[in-house]
Design a protein around this motif. Structure first.
Motif, PDB file in Angstrom:
ATOM      1  N   LEU A 378       3.183   1.091 -14.407  1.00 57.50           N
ATOM      2  CA  LEU A 378       2.193   1.410 -13.382  1.00 57.50           C
ATOM      3  C   LEU A 378       2.488   0.603 -12.130  1.00 57.50           C
ATOM      4  O   LEU A 378       2.624  -0.632 -12.202  1.00 57.50           O
ATOM      5  CB  LEU A 378       0.774   1.087 -13.874  1.00 57.50           C
ATOM      6  N   ALA A 379       2.610   1.267 -10.987  1.00 60.71           N
ATOM      7  CA  ALA A 379       2.864   0.594  -9.710  1.00 60.71           C
ATOM      8  C   ALA A 379       1.689   0.877  -8.780  1.00 60.71           C
ATOM      9  O   ALA A 379       1.479   2.002  -8.348  1.00 60.71           O
ATOM     10  CB  ALA A 379       4.164   1.088  -9.092  1.00 60.71           C
ATOM     11  N   GLU A 400      -3.995  -2.610 -13.047  1.00 63.04           N
ATOM     12  CA  GLU A 400      -4.596  -3.153 -14.262  1.00 63.04           C
ATOM     13  C   GLU A 400      -5.790  -2.314 -14.698  1.00 63.04           C
ATOM     14  O   GLU A 400      -6.058  -2.167 -15.895  1.00 63.04           O
ATOM     15  CB  GLU A 400      -5.036  -4.609 -14.033  1.00 63.04           C
ATOM     16  N   ALA A 401      -6.554  -1.765 -13.718  1.00 64.84           N
ATOM     17  CA  ALA A 401      -7.705  -0.912 -14.048  1.00 64.84           C
ATOM     18  C   ALA A 401      -7.246   0.338 -14.784  1.00 64.84           C
ATOM     19  O   ALA A 401      -7.878   0.774 -15.750  1.00 64.84           O
ATOM     20  CB  ALA A 401      -8.457  -0.538 -12.772  1.00 64.84           C
ATOM     21  N   SER A 414       0.446  -2.896 -25.121  1.00 60.94           N
ATOM     22  CA  SER A 414       1.713  -3.654 -25.066  1.00 60.94           C
ATOM     23  C   SER A 414       2.851  -2.813 -24.490  1.00 60.94           C
ATOM     24  O   SER A 414       3.879  -3.353 -24.098  1.00 60.94           O
ATOM     25  CB  SER A 414       2.063  -4.159 -26.461  1.00 60.94           C
ATOM     26  N   LYS A 415       2.671  -1.498 -24.454  1.00 71.04           N
ATOM     27  CA  LYS A 415       3.702  -0.618 -23.917  1.00 71.04           C
ATOM     28  C   LYS A 415       3.408  -0.203 -22.473  1.00 71.04           C
ATOM     29  O   LYS A 415       4.063   0.693 -21.952  1.00 71.04           O
ATOM     30  CB  LYS A 415       3.839   0.632 -24.790  1.00 71.04           C
ATOM     31  N   ILE A 416       2.410  -0.832 -21.871  1.00 75.78           N
ATOM     32  CA  ILE A 416       2.034  -0.486 -20.487  1.00 75.78           C
ATOM     33  C   ILE A 416       2.245  -1.698 -19.594  1.00 75.78           C
ATOM     34  O   ILE A 416       1.701  -2.784 -19.854  1.00 75.78           O
ATOM     35  CB  ILE A 416       0.577  -0.019 -20.409  1.00 75.78           C
ATOM     36  N   GLN A 417       3.054  -1.521 -18.546  1.00 78.10           N
ATOM     37  CA  GLN A 417       3.340  -2.589 -17.589  1.00 78.10           C
ATOM     38  C   GLN A 417       2.639  -2.259 -16.275  1.00 78.10           C
ATOM     39  O   GLN A 417       2.778  -1.156 -15.747  1.00 78.10           O
ATOM     40  CB  GLN A 417       4.852  -2.705 -17.363  1.00 78.10           C
ATOM     41  N   ALA A 418       1.867  -3.197 -15.747  1.00 80.01           N
ATOM     42  CA  ALA A 418       1.105  -2.967 -14.522  1.00 80.01           C
ATOM     43  C   ALA A 418       1.559  -3.938 -13.435  1.00 80.01           C
ATOM     44  O   ALA A 418       1.555  -5.161 -13.640  1.00 80.01           O
ATOM     45  CB  ALA A 418      -0.390  -3.129 -14.782  1.00 80.01           C
TER      46      ALA A 418
END
Length: 447
Positions: A378-379, A400-401, A414-418
């Motif tokens: 997520l960017a 993050e939201a 754990s598989k989501i990068q923000a």
């Protein structure tokens, strides 16, 4: 005055006698009142009509000191309504009212020293009102017989006031205005689908000429105390929704289920006795073939890999299965789900609050992540309003939201990068509100 009171007495007596006659054969059987709990509106009678009569007077519970004529003369009024009971405690009804309202001045307070009395004919009044039933649930009896209620609405009233002076009466001509009726009352259930209605209503007219005289800045009002009958429309086999006691139906359902269950239990107990004796004999012979020490589903006699850790998938010989490698590919359909989530995602200005209309596409994205186990980056970005530091913080918060929302829908956090990049890389002009709204975004990358 005596004539009016006599008419009112005759009217009320007639309605009471009619109610008593109808009450001679009340329907109190459980079959008439029982409705399967949580049934929809088709199981009830929701429409009803009512007729009423009573006394119209310029005196109300709010007093009469600010009225133009401070000596009320009671007159006969009559009306009716049709009601749709939408919920057990809420309905909408269309009302009709007609009759006369009259009054006079006290000798010490004659209006302008000219008018002595007034008599206003209500040609008709119609309104749409909300009806709130306050108590149709009874925990002590199968059927409650009294329902207090409140009403409030708005409508149109047409009237003709006549003023009387020392030289005689003067007709002021037909008038019409908006008015607000506010009322309260009690309904008594006297028969299946028949209720006696005792009520009182204050009608606030949006004008000061209801009594024909315009004095001061206070609008006129009048009261209506009435008694009437309400008749539920529809099949008599269905209970009236406004008077139905759901607690009684729940109790009946419980007792019926209890009886059915008791019969089933008795039958099952007899069958169990026979099965128990048969099983005891069979178990004695099969005991050695059913022992499974490590609980992997393979009896010890056939288990080639004893002491397998609990929960480990095994083959027919009790040995752990090799977990096949599963490759997951990103399809065009998967990309469209991601693109749809990006297009529909919007935030409030200066906040990390996701707007409600973004939920549906985010829910679909969460389902995709759960189903295929994708990783997601997520960017977060902002518009150009504010400082660089503030926008970096805000863009990170927005990313993050989105991560938090997806995790709440079941996605693996754990598989989501923000990450947040502030006001960098705008995709629309920041010179307009629409462009800035587009730039307040979070971009998605799945892999």
């Amino acid at each position: 005055m005596k004539s009016n009171l006599k008419k009112a007495s005759l009217l009320l007596t007639g309605i009471m006698v009619g109610g008593k006659l109808l009450a001679q054969t009340p329907d109190t059987t459980a079959s008439k009142n029982y409705v399967k709990p949580f049934s929809d509106g088709s199981a009830f009678r929701t429409w009803s009509i009512g007729v009423n009569g009573g006394v119209l007077t310029p005196y109300t519970v709010f007093g009469i000191k600010k009225q133009d004529f401070q000596s009320p003369h009671n007159q006969i009024g009559y009306g009716g309504y049709i009601k749709d009971q939408i919920l057990p405690s809420f309905g909408l009804q269309a009302d009709f009212l007609a009759g006369k309202v009259a009054g006079a001045v006290t000798p010490a307070d004659q209006v302008n020293g000219t008018y002595t009395s007034f008599n206003t004919k209500i040609n008709y009044s119609v309104d749409l009102a909300a009806n709130f039933t306050l108590a149709n649930i009874n925990w002590r009896h199968e059927q409650g017989y009294i329902q207090p209620y409140l009403t409030v609405g708005g409508g149109y009233i047409a009237y003709t006031p006549t003023l009387t002076t020392a030289s005689g009466p003067t007709n002021e001509g037909k008038q019409h205005d908006f008015f607000i009726p506010v009322g309260a009352g009690l309904k008594f259930n006297v028969a299946n689908g028949v209720n006696i209605d005792l009520g009182y209503q204050v009608n606030f007219v949006n004008a000061d000429n209801f009594d024909g005289s315009v004095q001061g800045a206070t609008n006129d009002r009048f009261g209506y105390g009435h008694i009437g009958l309400e008749f539920a429309l529809g099949s008599s086999k269905k209970p009236q929704l406004a008077t139905h006691n759901p607690v009684a139906s729940m109790r009946t359902e419980y007792l019926m289920d209890e009886q059915r269950l008791q019969i089933q239990v008795n039958q099952q107990q007899a069958a169990n006795q026979q099965l128990r004796s048969d099983l005891n004999a069979t178990n004695a012979n099969l005991a050695k073939f059913t022992v499974d020490s490590d609980g992997d589903g393979v009896p010890d006699v056939y288990d080639k890999c004893p002491n397998t850790p609990a929960g480990t998938p095994v083959d027919g010989s009790g040995c752990p299965l090799k977990k096949p490698e599963v490759k997951v590919y990103v399809t065009q359909q998967d990309k469209e789900v991601v693109n749809q989530a990006v297009r529909n995602l919007e935030f409030d200005f200066g906040k990390a609050t996701i707007r409600e209309h973004s939920d549906e596409s985010l829910n679909k994205l969460a389902q995709l992540l759960v189903a295929k186990g994708f990783n997601l980056k997520l960017a977060g970005y902002t518009d150009n309003v504010g400082s660089v530091a503030a926008n970096l913080k805000l863009s990170k918060a927005r990313a993050e939201a989105v991560k938090t929302y997806l995790a709440q829908q079941g996605a693996d956090a754990s598989k989501i990068q923000a990450e947040g990049y502030g006001k960098a890389n705008p995709i629309a002009t920041n010179a307009t509100d629409a462009g800035r709204q587009i730039n307040r975004r979070v971009e998605f990358s799945i892999y």
